[in-house]
Design a protein around this motif. Structure first.
Motif, PDB file in Angstrom:
ATOM      1  N   TYR A   1      11.998   7.088   5.024  1.00 16.60           N
ATOM      2  CA  TYR A   1      10.965   6.683   4.494  1.00 16.60           C
ATOM      3  C   TYR A   1       9.917   7.156   6.055  1.00 16.60           C
ATOM      4  O   TYR A   1      10.302   6.617   7.290  1.00 16.60           O
ATOM      5  CB  TYR A   1      10.829   4.921   4.829  1.00 16.60           C
ATOM      6  CG  TYR A   1      11.487   4.445   3.497  1.00 16.60           C
ATOM      7  CD1 TYR A   1      11.237   5.003   2.408  1.00 16.60           C
ATOM      8  CD2 TYR A   1      13.046   4.350   3.724  1.00 16.60           C
ATOM      9  CE1 TYR A   1      11.407   4.299   1.323  1.00 16.60           C
ATOM     10  CE2 TYR A   1      13.145   3.455   3.276  1.00 16.60           C
ATOM     11  CZ  TYR A   1      12.965   3.424   1.352  1.00 16.60           C
ATOM     12  OH  TYR A   1      14.066   2.838   0.689  1.00 16.60           O
ATOM     13  N   GLN A   2       8.284   8.136   5.821  1.00 18.09           N
ATOM     14  CA  GLN A   2       7.742   8.673   6.610  1.00 18.09           C
ATOM     15  C   GLN A   2       6.817   7.225   6.736  1.00 18.09           C
ATOM     16  O   GLN A   2       5.674   7.406   6.013  1.00 18.09           O
ATOM     17  CB  GLN A   2       7.121   9.569   5.933  1.00 18.09           C
ATOM     18  CG  GLN A   2       8.821  11.167   6.075  1.00 18.09           C
ATOM     19  CD  GLN A   2       8.926  11.129   7.562  1.00 18.09           C
ATOM     20  OE1 GLN A   2       8.853  11.011   8.676  1.00 18.09           O
ATOM     21  NE2 GLN A   2      10.575  10.773   7.497  1.00 18.09           N
ATOM     22  N   VAL A   3       6.154   6.857   7.590  1.00 23.36           N
ATOM     23  CA  VAL A   3       5.948   5.381   8.341  1.00 23.36           C
ATOM     24  C   VAL A   3       4.222   6.223   8.706  1.00 23.36           C
ATOM     25  O   VAL A   3       4.691   7.282   9.288  1.00 23.36           O
ATOM     26  CB  VAL A   3       6.188   4.958   8.854  1.00 23.36           C
ATOM     27  CG1 VAL A   3       4.470   3.706   9.633  1.00 23.36           C
ATOM     28  CG2 VAL A   3       7.112   3.581   8.639  1.00 23.36           C
ATOM     29  N   PRO A   4       3.722   5.711   7.897  1.00 24.89           N
ATOM     30  CA  PRO A   4       1.936   6.222   8.200  1.00 24.89           C
ATOM     31  C   PRO A   4       1.827   5.700   9.312  1.00 24.89           C
ATOM     32  O   PRO A   4       1.391   4.656   9.323  1.00 24.89           O
ATOM     33  CB  PRO A   4       1.164   5.826   6.442  1.00 24.89           C
ATOM     34  CG  PRO A   4       2.035   4.715   6.028  1.00 24.89           C
ATOM     35  CD  PRO A   4       3.414   4.907   6.819  1.00 24.89           C
ATOM     36  N   TRP A   5       1.880   6.601  10.774  1.00 24.84           N
ATOM     37  CA  TRP A   5       1.568   6.225  11.847  1.00 24.84           C
ATOM     38  C   TRP A   5       0.139   5.342  11.999  1.00 24.84           C
ATOM     39  O   TRP A   5      -0.067   4.604  12.598  1.00 24.84           O
ATOM     40  CB  TRP A   5       1.635   7.933  12.844  1.00 24.84           C
ATOM     41  CG  TRP A   5       1.429   7.733  13.707  1.00 24.84           C
ATOM     42  CD1 TRP A   5       0.030   7.830  14.925  1.00 24.84           C
ATOM     43  CD2 TRP A   5       2.111   6.204  15.054  1.00 24.84           C
ATOM     44  NE1 TRP A   5       0.485   6.894  15.843  1.00 24.84           N
ATOM     45  CE2 TRP A   5       1.967   6.400  16.340  1.00 24.84           C
ATOM     46  CE3 TRP A   5       3.361   6.020  14.598  1.00 24.84           C
ATOM     47  CZ2 TRP A   5       2.318   5.910  17.140  1.00 24.84           C
ATOM     48  CZ3 TRP A   5       4.037   5.816  15.996  1.00 24.84           C
ATOM     49  CH2 TRP A   5       3.147   5.459  17.163  1.00 24.84           C
ATOM     50  N   ARG A   6      -0.882   6.361  11.235  1.00 25.57           N
ATOM     51  CA  ARG A   6      -2.473   6.057  11.363  1.00 25.57           C
ATOM     52  C   ARG A   6      -2.526   4.504  11.081  1.00 25.57           C
ATOM     53  O   ARG A   6      -2.630   3.599  12.154  1.00 25.57           O
ATOM     54  CB  ARG A   6      -3.315   6.675  11.029  1.00 25.57           C
ATOM     55  CG  ARG A   6      -4.702   6.567  11.438  1.00 25.57           C
ATOM     56  CD  ARG A   6      -5.753   7.441  11.377  1.00 25.57           C
ATOM     57  NE  ARG A   6      -5.833   8.328  11.675  1.00 25.57           N
ATOM     58  CZ  ARG A   6      -6.528   9.853  12.123  1.00 25.57           C
ATOM     59  NH1 ARG A   6      -7.297   9.636  10.941  1.00 25.57           N
ATOM     60  NH2 ARG A   6      -6.372  10.709  12.595  1.00 25.57           N
ATOM     61  N   ALA A   7      -2.192   4.437  10.295  1.00 29.97           N
ATOM     62  CA  ALA A   7      -3.190   2.999   9.189  1.00 29.97           C
ATOM     63  C   ALA A   7      -1.531   1.721  10.734  1.00 29.97           C
ATOM     64  O   ALA A   7      -1.480   1.036   9.476  1.00 29.97           O
ATOM     65  CB  ALA A   7      -1.934   3.624   7.577  1.00 29.97           C
ATOM     66  N   ALA A   8      -0.500   2.441  10.192  1.00 31.30           N
ATOM     67  CA  ALA A   8       0.738   1.126  10.646  1.00 31.30           C
ATOM     68  C   ALA A   8       0.023   1.020  12.174  1.00 31.30           C
ATOM     69  O   ALA A   8      -0.230  -0.583  12.082  1.00 31.30           O
ATOM     70  CB  ALA A   8       2.055   1.755  10.740  1.00 31.30           C
TER      71      ALA A   8
ATOM     72  N   VAL B   1       9.450   3.834  13.686  1.00 31.29           N
ATOM     73  CA  VAL B   1       9.428   4.457  13.142  1.00 31.29           C
ATOM     74  C   VAL B   1      10.310   5.428  12.891  1.00 31.29           C
ATOM     75  O   VAL B   1      11.336   6.043  11.404  1.00 31.29           O
ATOM     76  CB  VAL B   1       7.810   5.222  13.592  1.00 31.29           C
ATOM     77  CG1 VAL B   1       8.393   6.748  13.147  1.00 31.29           C
ATOM     78  CG2 VAL B   1       6.838   4.898  13.749  1.00 31.29           C
ATOM     79  N   ALA B   2      11.569   5.972  13.993  1.00 30.51           N
ATOM     80  CA  ALA B   2      12.600   6.231  13.967  1.00 30.51           C
ATOM     81  C   ALA B   2      13.974   6.230  13.154  1.00 30.51           C
ATOM     82  O   ALA B   2      14.239   6.150  12.216  1.00 30.51           O
ATOM     83  CB  ALA B   2      12.718   7.116  15.182  1.00 30.51           C
TER      84      ALA B   2
ATOM     85  N   ARG C   1       0.794  -0.897   0.041  1.00 34.20           N
ATOM     86  CA  ARG C   1      -0.075  -0.067   0.434  1.00 34.20           C
ATOM     87  C   ARG C   1       0.946   1.168   0.169  1.00 34.20           C
ATOM     88  O   ARG C   1       0.563   1.979  -0.745  1.00 34.20           O
ATOM     89  CB  ARG C   1      -0.512   0.201   0.873  1.00 34.20           C
ATOM     90  CG  ARG C   1      -2.245   1.173   1.546  1.00 34.20           C
ATOM     91  CD  ARG C   1      -2.681   1.135   2.438  1.00 34.20           C
ATOM     92  NE  ARG C   1      -3.898   2.440   2.622  1.00 34.20           N
ATOM     93  CZ  ARG C   1      -3.012   3.365   2.986  1.00 34.20           C
ATOM     94  NH1 ARG C   1      -1.990   3.366   4.071  1.00 34.20           N
ATOM     95  NH2 ARG C   1      -4.142   4.764   3.592  1.00 34.20           N
ATOM     96  N   THR C   2       2.112   1.350   0.683  1.00 32.65           N
ATOM     97  CA  THR C   2       2.578   2.300   0.661  1.00 32.65           C
ATOM     98  C   THR C   2       4.227   2.707  -0.038  1.00 32.65           C
ATOM     99  O   THR C   2       4.811   3.704  -0.446  1.00 32.65           O
ATOM    100  CB  THR C   2       3.835   2.591   1.992  1.00 32.65           C
ATOM    101  OG1 THR C   2       4.144   1.435   2.512  1.00 32.65           O
ATOM    102  CG2 THR C   2       1.768   2.841   3.406  1.00 32.65           C
ATOM    103  N   ARG C   3       4.278   1.349  -0.901  1.00 36.24           N
ATOM    104  CA  ARG C   3       5.516   0.856  -1.458  1.00 36.24           C
ATOM    105  C   ARG C   3       6.824   1.494  -0.789  1.00 36.24           C
ATOM    106  O   ARG C   3       7.325   1.792  -1.159  1.00 36.24           O
ATOM    107  CB  ARG C   3       5.458   1.981  -2.649  1.00 36.24           C
ATOM    108  CG  ARG C   3       4.572   1.402  -3.596  1.00 36.24           C
ATOM    109  CD  ARG C   3       4.670  -0.233  -4.364  1.00 36.24           C
ATOM    110  NE  ARG C   3       4.498  -0.180  -5.367  1.00 36.24           N
ATOM    111  CZ  ARG C   3       3.060  -1.322  -5.594  1.00 36.24           C
ATOM    112  NH1 ARG C   3       2.022  -0.836  -4.655  1.00 36.24           N
ATOM    113  NH2 ARG C   3       2.423  -0.983  -6.715  1.00 36.24           N
TER     114      ARG C   3
END
Length: 409
Positions: free
Chosen positions: A244-251, A236-237, A68-70
């Motif tokens: 890469y900026q991990v989508p917090w809400r989705a993760a 995430v860090a 989804r995020t590639r």
């Protein structure tokens, strides 16, 4: 021709990376999960079911998020959480109550994605205290190889010797090599003993969740805190350090939902990978950052395959004394213990911070249960209380310097 060869190798590089990191992660810590689940009251079949469920849901979650995020997002089970379970032991209500604690912790993770304030509360716990608590609950597991060597020297010595040689020469493969020797040792025991027993096909065991105050405070809360502080936030860090900026809400939504679905099957927690997340996200996976997500795809598919073989593996390993498998688990946690101790005692807060961290570590390592609640919770309480006492003392008028710069008598 050489350029075509290089491009072909680069296309396969993420796949090899994903497969390798999946096997390394599994062999390093699956024993910790089994120990933790058994400690909270799970039967061998229920503990194996939990491990199968964790493998399946972290594999599916990795596939979904990375596609989804590639991005090369990989999930893992909460190894620190499993260590907390091993320290907590059985609570009032037994195994069903522990499963209820898993479910509550998973809901809290999902809510963290929807309600940032909840994440802020976790972040408010000083990292030194959180890491000291984790180090305390890891100590007993990391001592297993020492105790196992004394009780089963002929079975454990080859494992430890292999680990020592490989950790010096090729550290990344040390646990995988130790696990390989463990398989050989178990095979010899099976051949010279009563042979193999137990199921070989994947089996899932349903447990209807219950809930008691002891499980809520002694399992759900510490499990949530260490999963967030030692896995999700660092994960995430680490991804951010590679751009890469991990989508917090989705993760948080995917890991929380995966954990909730795994809980009745015996799984304790699915979360973002932390330290192991670095390899799929690094240039070692692929020179092009836009192509590294395929390593996570290979990782997820590999874990689905591992889920299918986990029941057979646990039946095979059951031939050996539990300390033999615990040896691999203890060795796999040494790096985490080293990091936690360093982080706990390297704070810049002076004696107040180091004293609070030391108290936290000692209470967690004691394994003491008070009022039916495990030492992990009381370690947080004790550490925060010591820290608040020091801060109150520093803020009191008696401790303030006099106007001429000298201390008050």
């Amino acid at each position: 021709m050489e350029l075509r060869q290089e491009l072909r190798e680069q296309r396969g590089q993420p796949v090899v990376t994903g497969i390798a990191i999946a096997f390394i992660g599994y062999t390093s810590t699956f024993g910790v999960v089994l120990v933790g689940l058994r400690a909270t009251g799970a039967s061998p079949a229920e503990a194996t079911s939990g491990l199968v469920a964790l493998c399946a849901f972290l594999g599916l979650g990795s596939l979904w998020l990375s596609r989804r995020t590639r991005m090369p997002i990989t999930l893992a089970w909460s190894t620190p959480g499993a260590a907390v379970l091993a320290s907590a032991g059985q609570v009032a209500g037994g195994w069903p109550a522990a499963v209820g604690g898993f479910a509550v912790a998973s809901v809290l993770v999902a809510l963290t994605g929807l309600w940032p304030r909840l994440g802020s509360l976790v972040s408010a716990i000083p990292a030194t205290i959180a890491q000291a608590m984790l180090a305390g609950v890891l100590v007993e597991l990391c001592l297993v190889p020492v105790k196992a060597l004394a009780s089963h020297p002929w079975q454990v010595a080859p494992i430890l010797l292999t680990w020592l040689i490989v950790v010096v020469t090729a550290p990344r493969w040390a646990i995988l090599a130790a696990f390989g020797v463990t398989v050989i040792v178990v095979g010899v025991l099976a051949a010279t003993g009563d042979g193999l027993h137990g199921p070989w096909l994947p089996q899932l065991v349903w447990t209807t969740p219950g809930l008691t105050w002891a499980a809520l405070i002694g399992i759900a809360l510490p499990l949530y805190v260490v999963t967030m502080a030692a896995q999700n936030v660092p994960g995430v860090a680490i991804m951010s350090s590679f751009g890469y900026q991990v989508p917090w809400r989705a993760a948080m939504g995917v890991t929380g939902l995966g954990s909730l679905l795994a809980a009745p099957l015996g799984g304790h927690a699915v979360n973002l990978a932390a330290i192991s997340a670095a390899l799929p996200a690094s240039p070692e996976s692929h020179p092009d950052p836009a192509r590294r997500w395929k390593a996570s795809q290979a990782f997820g598919i590999t874990y689905l395959g591992i889920a299918a073989g986990t029941t057979a593996l646990t039946s095979f390993l059951a031939v050996a004394p539990v300390e033999v498998v615990g040896t691999v688990a203890g060795l796999g946690l040494l790096g985490t213990l080293t990091y936690s101790l360093t982080a706990a005692l390297s704070g810049t807060g002076g004696p107040a911070e180091s004293t609070a961290a030391t108290v936290t570590f000692l209470v967690a390592a004691s394994g003491t249960t008070l009022a039916g609640v495990s030492s992990a919770f009381w370690a947080l309480v004790a550490g925060l209380a010591v820290r608040l006492a020091f801060r109150a003392r520093a803020a009191s008028p008696e401790s303030a310097p006099a106007q001429d710069g000298s201390a008050k008598p």
